[in-house]
Write an enzyme that holds these catalytic residues in place. Structure first.
Site, short mmCIF file in Angstrom:
data_model
loop_
_atom_site.label_atom_id
_atom_site.label_comp_id
_atom_site.label_asym_id
_atom_site.label_seq_id
_atom_site.Cartn_x
_atom_site.Cartn_y
_atom_site.Cartn_z
N LYS A 10 54.43 -12.74 55.75
CA LYS A 10 55.66 -13.54 56.08
C LYS A 10 56.75 -13.27 55.11
O LYS A 10 56.25 -12.89 54.02
CB LYS A 10 55.34 -15.01 56.03
N ASP A 137 50.68 -22.33 53.61
CA ASP A 137 51.29 -21.34 54.32
C ASP A 137 50.31 -20.72 55.43
O ASP A 137 50.61 -20.11 56.42
CB ASP A 137 51.65 -20.22 53.47
#
Length: 299
Positions: A10, A137
């Site tokens: 990401k 996350d």
């Protein structure tokens, strides 16, 4: 019997960080974008829980029960009364300790792979609950695409993306500890008021329209000053990418990987070549976003 799951890295196109909470975490407005760098996590039935890892930076990955992938298998097993007798193999391509959520991706990959291997029947919401317990996350690594993370980043609102964005990522010759970067953020913020983190409407509009130029002027990372304070050489890498024509250059998450948004593939290749020639980073990768979340690819 084995199941292999592919999970994306990401980039944080916005990372707005609030003041430290009593529990030590920070409230965030964290706009995640999954990108086309992946790890593959394979779960195979075994006599006991074991881990192996190969790929760039594999020697830095713990192979015991402190590994997030192992913790994911244990957490899933505990919830469904299953002994985690599984061998997890991680094929790394996401930079290790690079601020691109490689460890979180591996946790999501292990969770989905073990869920399929053990046929638990878990719902997506149940898997996301376990993800949130594992780390801030990890839920996004499961869902992929684009999302706004609030709370400490684990509460997700999926976002629309109207096109493909081209990125260059430069891996630094060294790592940064996420807790250390947040600690430096707190030190640098001492004595000043920290606003409540909010997602930028202009940034969300740019994502929705797929406009790279509009997105570039809205990219922000409140952790970047702290990362640069701890790893000042990253500024040379950022300058090299900006000079080569990137629309925007920023530290990815807590770093030390740096990210460069480009207008198109030709520009991305030019920026990548310039970064490679600059001698300011260890390796350079070109890819696109958005990318899907954890996906079973074999098994």
């Amino acid at each position: 019997m084995s199941v292999t799951v592919r999970v994306p890295a990401k980039v944080n196109v916005q990372l707005a960080v609030g003041a430290a909470r009593p529990d030590g975490f920070h409230d965030l407005a964290n706009v995640f974008l999954a990108v086309g760098l992946h790890d593959d996590v394979t779960a195979t039935a075994a006599d006991e829980l074991t881990l192996t890892c190969e790929g760039p930076g594999a020697d830095q990955v713990p192979l015991d029960r402190t590994n997030l992938a192992a913790r994911a298998a244990i957490a899933l097993g505990e919830r469904y009364g299953i002994e985690p007798r599984v061998h997890l193999h991680i094929d790394k391509d996401i930079p290790v300790a690079g601020g691109m959520a490689g460890g979180s991706a591996d946790a999501a990959g292990a969770l989905v792979a073990c869920d399929a291997l053990w046929d638990t029947g878990a719902t997506r919401d149940e898997l996301l609950e376990i993800c949130a317990e594992l780390g801030s996350d990890v839920p996004f690594s499961l869902v992929g695409g684009a999302a706004l993370g609030t709370g400490r980043g684990e509460k997700l609102q999926l976002l629309d993306v109207g096109g493909k964005f081209w990125w260059v990522f430069a891996a630094a010759d060294g790592g940064l500890s996420t807790p250390a970067v947040y600690g430096e953020f707190d030190r640098l913020a001492e004595g000043r008021a920290i606003p409540e983190p909010e997602a930028s409407p202009a940034l969300l509009d740019a994502l929705r329209s797929g406009d790279a130029t509009a997105l570039a002027v809205t990219l922000t990372n409140d952790l970047q000053p702290a990362a640069l304070s701890l790893f000042s050489a990253l500024q040379d890498t950022l300058d090299a990418g900006a000079a080569a024509g990137a629309l925007a250059a920023l530290v990815s998450g807590s770093g030390p990987t740096t990210a460069y948004l480009c207008a198109d593939e030709t520009s991305a290749r030019t920026v990548a070549a310039a970064l490679t020639a600059s001698g300011t980073c260890r390796s350079v990768r070109v890819t696109t976003s958005p990318a899907p979340g954890a996906t079973v690819v074999r098994g």
